[in-house]
Design an enzyme around this catalytic site. Sequence first.
Site, short mmCIF file in Angstrom:
data_model
loop_
_atom_site.label_atom_id
_atom_site.label_comp_id
_atom_site.label_asym_id
_atom_site.label_seq_id
_atom_site.Cartn_x
_atom_site.Cartn_y
_atom_site.Cartn_z
N HIS A 197 57.22 130.96 104.77
CA HIS A 197 58.56 130.88 105.39
C HIS A 197 59.78 131.22 104.44
O HIS A 197 60.76 131.73 104.74
CB HIS A 197 58.44 129.25 105.68
CG HIS A 197 60.03 128.54 106.32
ND1 HIS A 197 60.00 128.08 107.51
CD2 HIS A 197 60.94 128.58 105.53
CE1 HIS A 197 61.22 127.87 107.69
NE2 HIS A 197 61.90 128.03 106.41
N GLU A 198 59.60 130.87 103.19
CA GLU A 198 60.78 131.11 102.11
C GLU A 198 60.68 132.65 101.93
O GLU A 198 62.04 133.16 101.74
CB GLU A 198 60.49 130.54 100.80
CG GLU A 198 60.57 129.03 100.99
CD GLU A 198 61.75 128.40 101.49
OE1 GLU A 198 62.88 129.12 101.49
OE2 GLU A 198 61.67 127.09 102.20
N HIS A 220 63.01 133.83 104.67
CA HIS A 220 64.46 133.93 104.33
C HIS A 220 64.82 134.97 103.40
O HIS A 220 65.90 135.82 103.64
CB HIS A 220 64.82 132.37 103.57
CG HIS A 220 64.76 131.37 104.50
ND1 HIS A 220 65.25 131.34 105.86
CD2 HIS A 220 64.22 130.15 104.39
CE1 HIS A 220 65.14 130.25 106.46
NE2 HIS A 220 64.40 129.74 105.59
#
Length: 280
Positions: free
Chosen positions: A176-177, A180
């Site tokens: 997920h990070e 980003h």
Amino acid sequence: MEQMILLWVLSTCLSAVHAQSFLLSSKWVPAGHREREGRGDETVMDKIIKTNEFHANRIIDGTTTLREGDIAVSAGRRSRVCFARSCLWTKSVDGHVYIAYTLSPEYTNIETQLITKGMEKIEDDTCVRFVPRTHQRDYIDIQPKSGCWSYLGSRGGRQTLSLQNPDCMELGVIAHEFMHALGFVHEQSRFDRDNYVTIMWPKIWRDRLRNFEKFKTENLDLPYDYGSIMHFGMYSYSMDGEPTIVPKNNKNIKLGQALSLSHIDKLKINKLYQCTVSDD
Ligand SMILES: [Zn+2]
């Protein structure tokens, strides 16, 4: 009189038992976060919110704050918009997007392996490749700072991506990070999200209302993805354990992901970076 004393003793005992069971069963959780035990449907974003509300200040340092719970924003830099193609990582002539990284020596071998596996989740079926930094000017510096967070897209030069250990050491959270860092915001931030979900504003912890803002996103002609690894869970920032995001039309649709990227997440990467193949 004896009966009254007996009743008093009995009620005291019962309330003591009640208090004890309450103390034993209740876990301390951050305000605005209600632990939903036994449902087994905690999303990646639920885990991130829990970690960041416990550990990370919304102000990382004097000029950097967290937006939407885990996107780092520096004052004075292009703070909001990274949805055009202005913050993409450079694509190589061989068709791959190589993203250099360095890893803090504070991570153990097991943690290092896990982070590498999280990056592989992004690499599978896409043209993105994470490579240990040698000489590259632009790179991601992975550090166990407070909380799980990343800047949005490529900022130029060194950029920190925080994966606190052990709290952020989960494959889904790691992936997920990095999403980003590739330039993706949360799925429910899409400007057209109100066609697909209802935001239950009164249920959201007041201090975190801004985490539910919409942005002028590049949707890449892809459908709204309820099951995106970038989607908030149904109970994100709930004040009272009631849903804060409800899917329209079908309330049984599950929001978010627990482990890995959705099929559409991969399509998103391939479209944004114009990958031509899903090769090795
Ligand atoms: Zn996020």
